[in-house]
Design an enzyme around this catalytic site. Sequence first.
Site, PDB file in Angstrom:
ATOM      1  N   ASP A  47       0.856  -1.199   0.000  1.00 45.79           N
ATOM      2  CA  ASP A  47       0.000   0.000   0.000  1.00 45.79           C
ATOM      3  C   ASP A  47       0.893   1.251   0.000  1.00 45.79           C
ATOM      4  O   ASP A  47       0.404   2.380  -0.113  1.00 45.79           O
ATOM      5  CB  ASP A  47      -1.036  -0.002   1.128  1.00 45.79           C
ATOM      6  CG  ASP A  47      -0.441  -0.038   2.521  1.00 45.79           C
ATOM      7  OD1 ASP A  47       0.799  -0.056   2.651  1.00 45.79           O
ATOM      8  OD2 ASP A  47      -1.216  -0.032   3.507  1.00 45.79           O
ATOM      9  N   GLU A  97       8.620  -4.595  10.838  1.00 48.87           N
ATOM     10  CA  GLU A  97       9.055  -3.294  10.324  1.00 48.87           C
ATOM     11  C   GLU A  97       9.613  -2.415  11.428  1.00 48.87           C
ATOM     12  O   GLU A  97       9.024  -2.301  12.507  1.00 48.87           O
ATOM     13  CB  GLU A  97       7.870  -2.592   9.624  1.00 48.87           C
ATOM     14  CG  GLU A  97       8.271  -1.227   9.043  1.00 48.87           C
ATOM     15  CD  GLU A  97       7.340  -0.692   7.976  1.00 48.87           C
ATOM     16  OE1 GLU A  97       6.442  -1.434   7.516  1.00 48.87           O
ATOM     17  OE2 GLU A  97       7.510   0.480   7.582  1.00 48.87           O
TER      18      GLU A  97
HETATM   19  O1  KIV Z   1       3.489  -1.002   1.754  1.00 54.97           O
HETATM   20  C1  KIV Z   1       4.571  -1.594   1.627  1.00 54.97           C
HETATM   21  O2  KIV Z   1       5.295  -1.423   0.654  1.00 54.97           O
HETATM   22  C2  KIV Z   1       4.948  -2.490   2.721  1.00 54.97           C
HETATM   23  C3  KIV Z   1       6.323  -3.073   2.737  1.00 54.97           C
HETATM   24  C4  KIV Z   1       7.417  -2.110   2.691  1.00 54.97           C
HETATM   25  C5  KIV Z   1       6.490  -4.092   3.805  1.00 54.97           C
HETATM   26  O3  KIV Z   1       4.147  -2.776   3.564  1.00 54.97           O
END
Ligand code: KIV
Length: 266
Positions: A46, A184
């Site tokens: 997202d 994260e």
């Molecule tokens: O939205 C995204 O790109 C992510 C990743 C970086 C884990 O959730």
Amino acid sequence: MSKKITVKTLQKYKENGEKFSVLTAYDCYTAKYLDKAGIDVVLIGDSLAMVALGYDTTNKITAEEMKIFTSAVARGVEHALVVTDMPFLSYHTSIEDAVKNCGMMIAAGANAVKIEGGTDYIISVVERLVQIGIPVMGHLGFTPQFLNAFGGYKIQGKTRETADLILVQAKKLEAAGVFSIVLEMVPEDCGKYITGNLSIPTISCGAGRFCDAQVLVSDDVFGKYPEFKPKFARKYGDMGELILNCAKRFDEDVKTGRFPSEEEVF
Ligand code: KIV
């Protein structure tokens, strides 16, 4: 070229101590390049709300929009596992809404979905999705959809107590059937601690070197998103410069009459 990567392949990687790679993609041809490069998991993150649509947070994209990008990416991928990040409010209102929206991504070509958090409600969503055959990737630590609740981009799991809270949620997600968990922005020690206590793979997004896999936003890797570069991201190229340079040369060629040439006309 290798066979299609599935959630079972990732579990085998974990068991064999083999690392795997995850990058985001939002369009068909970037996805094709990532697939050709041997990236194991292509994630329609997202993050596309920010890096492709220009919003200031990830919370401004809808499930309907994610579906369009999911089908574009899925059309470009032959080998990698395709995972769609479920956007804010697409799985929070009820289990039924979660099933409908996650099912829509699978119908659009995703092989799995990613959802954030580890509260009891999220666990019940995961259980239902897994029961009906939708593989789920978890996401703990700094979860961007909680940006307002966290009060900014803050590292999570800095103390033993908070690392333990993340571990408790990770264990619940594992028991509910997730096939992997993104961690994260947690300290490396926390990433190592959680990875060592799970039998499913962990995917580091700024969680250090001891996780089973690493994920980055491809626009950071390619040097295309100029607004912000997280400490944990590595820039492997300068696509921003490349685009600027090509566009400037085209502009100059048009204005000086060098484009089109005799070979470029009918
Ligand atoms: O939205 C995204 O790109 C992510 C990743 C970086 C884990 O959730």
